[in-house]
Scaffold this active site. Structure first.
Site, short mmCIF file in Angstrom:
data_model
loop_
_atom_site.label_atom_id
_atom_site.label_comp_id
_atom_site.label_asym_id
_atom_site.label_seq_id
_atom_site.Cartn_x
_atom_site.Cartn_y
_atom_site.Cartn_z
CB CYS A 149 -17.25 19.12 3.54
SG CYS A 149 -16.12 20.18 4.47
CB CYS A 171 -10.61 22.23 2.51
SG CYS A 171 -9.59 21.19 3.57
CB CYS A 180 -11.93 16.24 0.72
SG CYS A 180 -12.06 15.48 2.36
CB CYS A 193 -12.94 18.02 9.86
SG CYS A 193 -12.08 16.98 8.65
CD GLN A 245 -2.43 1.81 8.27
OE1 GLN A 245 -2.92 2.77 7.69
NE2 GLN A 245 -1.41 1.12 7.77
CD GLU A 292 9.11 1.66 13.08
OE1 GLU A 292 9.45 2.84 12.89
OE2 GLU A 292 8.44 1.00 12.25
CG ASP A 315 2.33 -0.67 6.46
OD1 ASP A 315 2.17 0.04 5.44
OD2 ASP A 315 1.66 -0.51 7.50
CB CYS A 352 0.09 4.58 1.64
SG CYS A 352 1.77 5.16 1.96
#
Length: 432
Positions: free
Chosen positions: A70, A76, A79, A153, A269, A316, A362, A389
């Site tokens: 990239c 940026c 990443c 991107c 996701q 939820e 989750d 995560c």
């Protein structure tokens, strides 16, 4: 002292994207480095116990070092690992996850298997900032709030890359430069549908006029477009108020045998290659009478659970996700609870409801927290599957659950975010 030049040997990768070195006993964090490398760097910021450095040159490169594909990498902020081949990225993340678990004094850690797919073109959703003069779609510069205009991107799905190119070229003429702060693009697994959301400072009537003018033009420019919505700009993490919408505010997202409705604003996701494998991994061979899906979102796990369990409860709290959840579970044996997970667990422990055979959790990046882990421990469901995560909050929560007699049965690193330091973990726990 800021600006001091150092020659350093990188010991390991740490969560956050940098490599760790030491100088005179002090920890030095150097972005864009790899384990084993010798580098030259200068101190950019220093505290009593550690320092942040900027890489000047690589004296001895790792065999895993590659040229980033990239053109914006390094400038940026999105990443962190494009300078490493993909096998090295996965290896670093597995080591980071294991170290986080060990730091939390977790013993008997099972082998951490990796679930991976293509490391580029994977994102089904991107959100960009709007720079009005000259008109540009932007990410943020690394360690900055400044805009970085981008024309493409590489980690985004090809249809999103095309949409970025089209909107970058036509945005000024479309009227997106005036009062529009951000634009989000969302596509489904096969890229057959696209949703666009904008965040604007315009009042409702002007937002409605903007979308009315945009809709026919965007349909011509982006044939897969299904709907556009405008939201108010808010401070912090508040979602913003829906001001106007045209077309369909949702798309259909196919994952294996399941078909989900996902609306603008609902969580789903982000890795289009790993949604189905993630569901398969979470499900495993689970079946039984009762299952709970906590932090259920639009029902990514709830829907396949209904095919395996006689009674499924999906919990939820986000109103938009609950609407999608009701649609996605229509026609199945289920119960939907619109509630925060902690409150649901407190109520459940005081009732005579049957103990679930399986609980799937989750949570967001903040993890479960003490209230939820305590009540899960008291609940004593024979199996818990934890989708996480964040390795730090995962480790904290697992340590708490182990106190109630759970053990780690299986653990996977699921690389939902290649080229970045972010990682997903799926942990299966059983009650001894």
């Amino acid at each position: 002292m800021s600006g001091t030049a150092l020659k350093l040997r990188i010991e390991k990768a740490i969560y956050g994207g940098a490599g760790l070195a030491r100088s005179e006993g002090k920890a030095i964090f150097v972005p864009f480095t790899l384990p084993g490398e010798e580098v030259e760097a200068h101190i950019a910021e220093e505290s009593r116990s550690y320092a942040m450095a900027e890489l000047d040159s690589v004296i001895e490169p790792s065999p895993s070092r590659i040229s980033p594909p990239c053109p914006y990498f390094g400038a940026c902020g999105g990443c962190h690992y494009q300078h490493a081949d993909y096998a090295a990225q996965v290896e670093m993340k597995a080591a980071i996850l294991r170290e986080a678990l060990e730091r939390a004094h977790i013993r008997d850690i099972p082998e951490i298997a990796a679930l991976t797919r293509e490391p580029f073109g994977y994102r089904n959703r991107v959100r960009l900032h709007v720079q009005p003069i000259p008109f540009s779609l932007c990410y943020k510069k690394r360690n900055s709030h400044a805009n970085l205009p981008v024309a493409t991107c590489p980690i985004a799905a090809p249809s999103l890359q095309r949409a970025i190119e089209v909107l970058s070229r036509e945005g000024q003429q479309l009227g997106l430069a005036a009062g529009v702060a951000e634009i989000e693009l969302f596509t489904n697994a096969d890229e057959s549908a696209l949703l666009v959301a904008i965040w604007t400072t315009r009042p409702v009537a002007e937002a409605e006029r903007l979308l009315g003018a945009l809709w026919p033009q965007l349909q011509q420019l982006l044939p897969e477009l299904r709907g556009v919505a405008a939201y108010s700009v808010t401070k912090g993490r508040e979602p913003g108020k829906l001001l106007a919408q045209v077309g369909d505010p949702s798309l259909r997202y196919r994952a294996g045998a399941a078909d989900y409705r996902v609306s603008l604003g609902s969580f789903f996701q982000v890795n289009r290659f790993l949604v189905e494998p993630l569901v398969d991994l979470v499900m495993g061979n689970a079946s039984g009478a009762v299952a709970w899906d906590l932090y259920a979102g639009v029902g990514l796990f709830s829907l396949p659970l209904t095919a395996r369990f006689a009674d499924v409860t999906a919990v939820e709290s986000a109103a938009g996700s609950v609407r999608d959840l009701r649609e996605n579970l229509r026609g199945t044996k289920h119960r939907i609870v619109a509630s925060e997970t902690a409150a649901f667990l407190r109520r459940s422990l005081g009732s005579h409801a049957p103990i679930p055979d399986l609980v799937v959790v989750d949570p967001p990046r903040a993890g479960l927290g003490r209230d939820v882990t305590t009540n899960l421990g008291k609940l004593r469901a024979p199996r818990i599957t934890y989708v996480s995560c964040d390795p730090a909050t995962l480790s904290r929560d697992l340590a708490a659950l182990l106190e109630y007699g759970y053990r780690l049965s299986k653990m996977h690193l699921v690389d939902l975010f290649p080229q970045t330091f972010h990682l997903e973990g799926v942990t299966h726990l059983t009650l001894d």
